[in-house]
Design a protein around this motif. Sequence first.
Motif, PDB file in Angstrom:
ATOM      1  N   SER A  51      -1.498   2.769   4.613  1.00 17.45           N
ATOM      2  CA  SER A  51      -2.101   3.642   3.632  1.00 17.45           C
ATOM      3  C   SER A  51      -1.092   3.793   2.276  1.00 17.45           C
ATOM      4  O   SER A  51      -0.106   4.357   2.585  1.00 17.45           O
ATOM      5  CB  SER A  51      -2.618   4.983   4.378  1.00 17.45           C
ATOM      6  OG  SER A  51      -2.691   5.917   3.140  1.00 17.45           O
ATOM      7  N   ASP A  53      -1.557   6.158   0.428  1.00 20.61           N
ATOM      8  CA  ASP A  53      -1.518   7.751   0.253  1.00 20.61           C
ATOM      9  C   ASP A  53      -0.378   8.341   1.334  1.00 20.61           C
ATOM     10  O   ASP A  53       0.126   9.305   0.805  1.00 20.61           O
ATOM     11  CB  ASP A  53      -2.986   8.363   0.789  1.00 20.61           C
ATOM     12  CG  ASP A  53      -3.987   8.180  -0.328  1.00 20.61           C
ATOM     13  OD1 ASP A  53      -3.408   8.006  -1.645  1.00 20.61           O
ATOM     14  OD2 ASP A  53      -5.025   8.233  -0.060  1.00 20.61           O
ATOM     15  N   ALA A  57       2.844  10.056  -0.117  1.00 18.13           N
ATOM     16  CA  ALA A  57       3.375  11.502   0.458  1.00 18.13           C
ATOM     17  C   ALA A  57       4.749  11.582   1.362  1.00 18.13           C
ATOM     18  O   ALA A  57       5.404  12.304   1.274  1.00 18.13           O
ATOM     19  CB  ALA A  57       1.999  11.858   1.608  1.00 18.13           C
ATOM     20  N   ASP A  75      -2.024   6.697  -6.859  1.00 12.97           N
ATOM     21  CA  ASP A  75      -2.226   5.229  -6.404  1.00 12.97           C
ATOM     22  C   ASP A  75      -3.183   4.674  -7.421  1.00 12.97           C
ATOM     23  O   ASP A  75      -4.069   5.498  -8.044  1.00 12.97           O
ATOM     24  CB  ASP A  75      -3.080   5.857  -5.045  1.00 12.97           C
ATOM     25  CG  ASP A  75      -3.849   4.620  -4.571  1.00 12.97           C
ATOM     26  OD1 ASP A  75      -3.728   3.231  -5.006  1.00 12.97           O
ATOM     27  OD2 ASP A  75      -4.398   4.359  -3.564  1.00 12.97           O
ATOM     28  N   PHE A  81       0.870   1.386  -7.462  1.00 11.40           N
ATOM     29  CA  PHE A  81       1.184   2.948  -7.551  1.00 11.40           C
ATOM     30  C   PHE A  81       2.168   3.242  -8.458  1.00 11.40           C
ATOM     31  O   PHE A  81       2.930   2.533  -8.762  1.00 11.40           O
ATOM     32  CB  PHE A  81       1.349   3.518  -6.119  1.00 11.40           C
ATOM     33  CG  PHE A  81       2.560   3.051  -5.469  1.00 11.40           C
ATOM     34  CD1 PHE A  81       3.854   3.436  -5.268  1.00 11.40           C
ATOM     35  CD2 PHE A  81       2.332   1.914  -4.696  1.00 11.40           C
ATOM     36  CE1 PHE A  81       4.962   2.837  -4.932  1.00 11.40           C
ATOM     37  CE2 PHE A  81       3.414   1.402  -3.796  1.00 11.40           C
ATOM     38  CZ  PHE A  81       4.613   1.855  -4.394  1.00 11.40           C
TER      39      PHE A  81
END
Length: 204
Positions: A51, A53, A57, A75, A81
Amino acid sequence: MSRSSQDLSGKKSPSQEKDESVIIPPFDNSALLARFRLTLIGRTFHTGGRSIDALLAFMPRSGIRDVAGRVRGVDLGNGRFHFDFDSEDDLQKVLKKRPCHFNKWTFALERWEPNLQDNFPSSVTFWVRIRGIPLHYWVELAFKKIGDALGFVEAVDEKEGSVLVSVDVTQPLKMKKKAQFDNGDEVTVTLEMISFTATVSTVS
């Protein structure tokens, strides 16, 4: 009689309009360029089961890149990204910790620049140990010239027999090279990636 691609009013048909580029008038993008001056752009090479995301993080955390709270990740889709930093110092701190890994997943990370190429960024920076050079030829120049055959050499450590090199991982890497010295001596050297776990094509 067949219908013309233009009607009597002179308007073009939808099929013609689809083939034409939309002309953008001149505009001042200096504010945009200034906005992204503290931006790093990244690109993954293998996205299956991972992922973006989670990467965005996880990477700023203390103990990983130690810039939590001072960077924002976005993203961009298609495995791309970017990170926007509050300071040049934090941006450089992250760049110096390349190559970048996340969950056994290596990704490219470069300073943003105006670029229209779909494969930007495609380079990964890592240390390569060069084996096979006789000890009496262990000089910085020899290691740098061999590293140049891989990509852009950023640093040389002749004591360890290694080079820090930025390579295009979309291209096959040849892990054996012949090196010839000015007196005619020729040796075959092998290249060993250090702390690099990405799956890239290699040629023996």
